[in-house]
Write an enzyme that holds these catalytic residues in place. Structure first.
Site, PDB file in Angstrom:
ATOM      1  N   VAL A 129       4.531   1.075   1.621  1.00 25.98           N
ATOM      2  CA  VAL A 129       4.775  -0.127   2.409  1.00 25.98           C
ATOM      3  C   VAL A 129       4.944  -1.303   1.454  1.00 25.98           C
ATOM      4  CG1 VAL A 129       3.951  -1.626   4.249  1.00 25.98           C
ATOM      5  CG2 VAL A 129       3.353   0.796   4.273  1.00 25.98           C
ATOM      6  N   THR A 163       2.361   9.977   2.518  1.00 28.02           N
ATOM      7  CA  THR A 163       3.777  10.179   2.826  1.00 28.02           C
ATOM      8  C   THR A 163       4.638   8.952   2.551  1.00 28.02           C
ATOM      9  OG1 THR A 163       3.164  11.723   4.584  1.00 28.02           O
ATOM     10  CG2 THR A 163       5.401  10.841   4.654  1.00 28.02           C
ATOM     11  N   LYS A 164       4.069   7.743   2.772  1.00 27.53           N
ATOM     12  CA  LYS A 164       4.909   6.541   2.814  1.00 27.53           C
ATOM     13  C   LYS A 164       4.410   5.464   1.874  1.00 27.53           C
ATOM     14  CE  LYS A 164       3.706   6.909   6.864  1.00 27.53           C
ATOM     15  NZ  LYS A 164       3.279   6.724   8.260  1.00 27.53           N
ATOM     16  N   LYS A 211       8.445  -0.067   5.615  1.00 25.40           N
ATOM     17  CA  LYS A 211       7.808   1.226   5.387  1.00 25.40           C
ATOM     18  C   LYS A 211       8.874   2.272   5.133  1.00 25.40           C
ATOM     19  CE  LYS A 211       4.089   2.179   7.741  1.00 25.40           C
ATOM     20  NZ  LYS A 211       3.094   2.628   8.768  1.00 25.40           N
ATOM     21  N   ASP A 263      -5.655  10.939  11.868  1.00 29.74           N
ATOM     22  CA  ASP A 263      -6.164  10.355  10.628  1.00 29.74           C
ATOM     23  C   ASP A 263      -6.772   8.994  10.947  1.00 29.74           C
ATOM     24  OD1 ASP A 263      -6.777   9.993   7.985  1.00 29.74           O
ATOM     25  OD2 ASP A 263      -4.765   9.421   7.376  1.00 29.74           O
ATOM     26  N   GLY A 321       0.828  -1.196   0.000  1.00 33.69           N
ATOM     27  CA  GLY A 321       0.000   0.000   0.000  1.00 33.69           C
ATOM     28  C   GLY A 321       0.862   1.246   0.000  1.00 33.69           C
ATOM     29  N   SER A 322       0.282   2.351  -0.360  1.00 34.51           N
ATOM     30  CA  SER A 322       0.989   3.632  -0.335  1.00 34.51           C
ATOM     31  C   SER A 322       0.002   4.716   0.038  1.00 34.51           C
ATOM     32  CB  SER A 322       1.625   3.936  -1.695  1.00 34.51           C
ATOM     33  OG  SER A 322       0.635   3.995  -2.713  1.00 34.51           O
ATOM     34  N   GLY A 323       0.545   5.764   0.637  1.00 35.18           N
ATOM     35  CA  GLY A 323      -0.315   6.835   1.098  1.00 35.18           C
ATOM     36  C   GLY A 323       0.282   8.191   0.837  1.00 35.18           C
TER      37      GLY A 323
END
Length: 452
Positions: free
Chosen positions: A104, A101-102, A119, A231, A97-99
Site C-alpha cells: 500500500v 500479498t499486497k 493498493k 485474518d 505498509g506491505s503484507g
C-alpha cells in the site's frame, strides 16, 4: 507506481458498470493461464503453467466470478469514480505498509484531488515468493496474487458501511504485467496504534469498540450473507477521521464451515475452544459471527473497554467482556449492550446520586481562565493539562473534588462525539479574562486568590 505509468483509460463508472468491468478483467487475467494450461503459451516465450498453479488460478477465478456476478452493488457505494486517467500525474508519498500479498502506497492526486491509498500486488511479498518456490512461474504467481486483490475490490463494491474503508476506484494497466497492473484506489487512513489508543480518553476508546461492534453486526447480516474476517488482527484496521475501519478484505469469507455433526463445529482459539451446533443445512451454525466477535473481544474489548471507565459503568462493561469472552452473547445482544452503555453515558443516568458539590464553588459568568500549562491527569484530551469530558458542571465539580490539585474548572464550548462538553481543570485560580460564553467555577476556599 504500477497505476501511474503506461497506457491508461479514465474510468468514471457506476457501481453496476464497475462490476461488469471487473468480470471482463477476470476473463482477461484468466486467458493467459488457460492457454498455458492447454499446452499453449499465454505470451510468446512464456512456459506452460504447472497443473497445481493452474488449479489454484481456476479456483480463485471461480470465487471472484461468484462475488462479482452476485448482484448489484449497494446504493451509494461501489467503486467511486477514479480510474487510471485520474492517477496520471499522481505524486507518491511512500509506502504505508506491505503484507503477505499486497503493498500500500500513499499518493496525492493531481489537480487537488486529495490523498489516497493505492493498493497493488506485492511482487516481493511472501505469497508471490512462496508460489514461485513451489511452481517456478513468476508471471502466473503474480496473477494468482492479483486475484486476491480483485476479490477485495469486488467485496468493497458490494459492501458499504462506515466501518469499511471506502473504495474510490480501480485501475488496470493492460499494457503491463497482468498481476502488477491491478491497483485499487482507497480512502486514506492512518495505521491503528494500540499503544497510542490505550493512552486516549475512555470515551474515544469506547467509540472505537462501538464502531467495531456495528461493523460486525453488518458483516453478520450483509447482502452476501454472514462474512468472517479470517485474518482478524489490529493491523487490518485503520483510523479515518477518528473512526475505525477495516481496510483488508481479501481474506474475508462468505462461506460457513460445512459439517455432518456437532463435533465438526468446534471453534478453536489459542486459549479457548467453543462447541457449536451443526445446522440442518449442514453448516456450523453462526460460526462466522462468533469467530468475528471473539476476535473483537480478545484484540479490542479487553484492552480498550475497561480501563479508566466511569466507575458506575464498569459493571455493564464487565458484563460485556464476560459475555463476549464466553460467547454467551451473539452480535445482536452485543450491539444492544453497547447501546445501553452509550445511552447511560450520554444521558448522565449513570451518575450516582451524591451530595450536590457545585454549591461549594463560586461561579463567575462571562469569564474564563487564561490558558496555561497546568497539572496533568490521565487520560486527558490535552497533553498540556487536565481536560476531561463531563455531562454537567455538577459532574465536573465532583471530578475537581476528587483531584487534590484542582481548585477551579471551566466548562468549555468544545463537545465530544457523544455531545458531552469538555471541562478544563486547574490547580489554582489564575487571571481571568472576559468571555461572554464561558463560566468559571472556583472553590470557595480558593476564591480569595482570584484576580479580576
Amino acid at each position: 507506481m504500477a497505476a501511474a505509468g503506461g497506457t491508461r483509460r479514465g474510468a468514471r463508472l457506476s457501481a453496476a458498470a464497475l462490476l461488469l468491468a471487473l468480470l471482463a478483467l477476470v476473463a482477461l487475467l484468466a486467458l493467459p493461464a488457460l492457454r498455458a494450461g492447454h499446452g499453449g503459451e499465454g505470451r510468446a516465450g512464456s512456459p506452460r503453467l504447472p497443473p497445481g498453479l493452474l488449479e489454484e488460478l481456476r479456483q480463485r477465478q471461480r470465487d471472484l466470478r461468484r462475488l462479482a456476478a452476485g448482484g448489484e452493488a449497494e446504493r451509494g457505494g461501489g467503486g467511486g469514480g477514479l480510474g487510471c486517467a485520474d492517477l496520471r500525474g499522481a505524486t507518491g508519498g511512500g509506502v504505508l505498509g506491505s503484507g503477505f500479498t499486497k503493498v500500500v502506497e500513499r499518493a496525492a492526486l493531481a489537480g487537488g484531488g486529495g490523498a489516497v491509498a493505492l493498493k497493488s500486488v506485492h511482487g516481493g511479498g511472501r505469497e508471490v515468493r512462496q508460489c514461485e518456490q513451489r511452481y517456478g512461474a513468476p508471471a502466473g504467481c503474480r496473477r494468482l496474487a492479483a486475484y486476491k486483490l480483485l476479490k477485495e475490490v469486488a467485496l468493497l463494491q458490494r459492501l458499504r458501511h462506515p466501518g469499511i474503508v471506502q473504495l474510490r476506484g480501480q485501475c488496470y494497466d493492460s499494457g503491463g504485467d497482468p498481476g502488477a497492473g491491478v491497483t485499487a484506489v482507497l480512502e486514506l487512513g492512518a495505521p491503528l496504534e494500540m499503544i497510542q489508543l490505550l493512552q486516549t480518553p475512555w470515551e474515544e476508546r469506547f467509540k472505537i469498540c462501538l464502531g467495531l461492534v456495528k461493523l460486525l453486526f453488518y458483516l453478520a447480516h450483509s447482502p452476501l450473507g454472514s462474512i468472517v474476517l479470517l485474518d482478524f488482527q489490529p493491523r487490518q484496521f485503520v483510523m479515518v477521521d477518528g473512526n475505525l475501519k477495516v481496510t483488508d478484505m481479501d481474506d474475508a469469507s462468505t462461506e460457513e464451515l460445512s459439517c455432518k455433526e456437532d463435533n465438526d463445529c468446534t471453534l478453536d482459539f489459542p486459549a479457548k475452544s467453543f462447541p457449536l451446533k451443526c445446522s440442518s443445512a449442514g453448516k456450523c451454525d453462526g460460526i462466522n459471527e462468533k469467530k468475528n466477535l471473539f476476535n473483537a473481544y480478545r484484540y479490542f474489548f479487553t484492552y480498550l473497554l475497561p480501563h479508566s471507565a466511569p466507575p458506575a459503568l464498569q459493571p455493564f462493561l464487565s458484563d460485556i467482556l464476560n459475555a463476549t469472552g464466553d460467547l454467551r452473547y451473539g452480535i445482536n445482544e452485543t450491539v444492544t449492550a453497547f447501546e445501553k452503555v452509550l445511552h447511560l453515558y450520554k444521558s448522565g443516568l449513570y451518575l450516582q446520586k451524591r451530595p450536590l458539590l457545585l454549591k461549594e464553588y463560586i461561579s463567575l459568568k462571562g469569564f474564563r481562565t487564561v490558558e496555561a500549562e497546568d497539572y496533568k491527569c490521565w487520560p486527558s484530551y490535552s497533553h498540556l493539562g487536565c481536560l476531561l469530558s463531563v455531562h454537567s458542571p455538577e459532574e465536573a465539580a465532583a471530578i475537581c473534588n476528587s483531584q487534590s490539585q484542582c481548585q477551579s474548572f471551566i466548562v468549555t464550548q468544545q463537545r465530544t462525539w457523544t455531545g458531552r462538553t469538555l471541562a478544563s481543570f486547574q490547580s489554582s485560580p489564575t487571571d481571568l479574562i472576559p468571555d461572554a460564553n464561558a463560566v468559571v467555577y472556583i472553590k470557595r476556599s480558593a476564591s480569595s486568590g482570584k484576580r479580576l
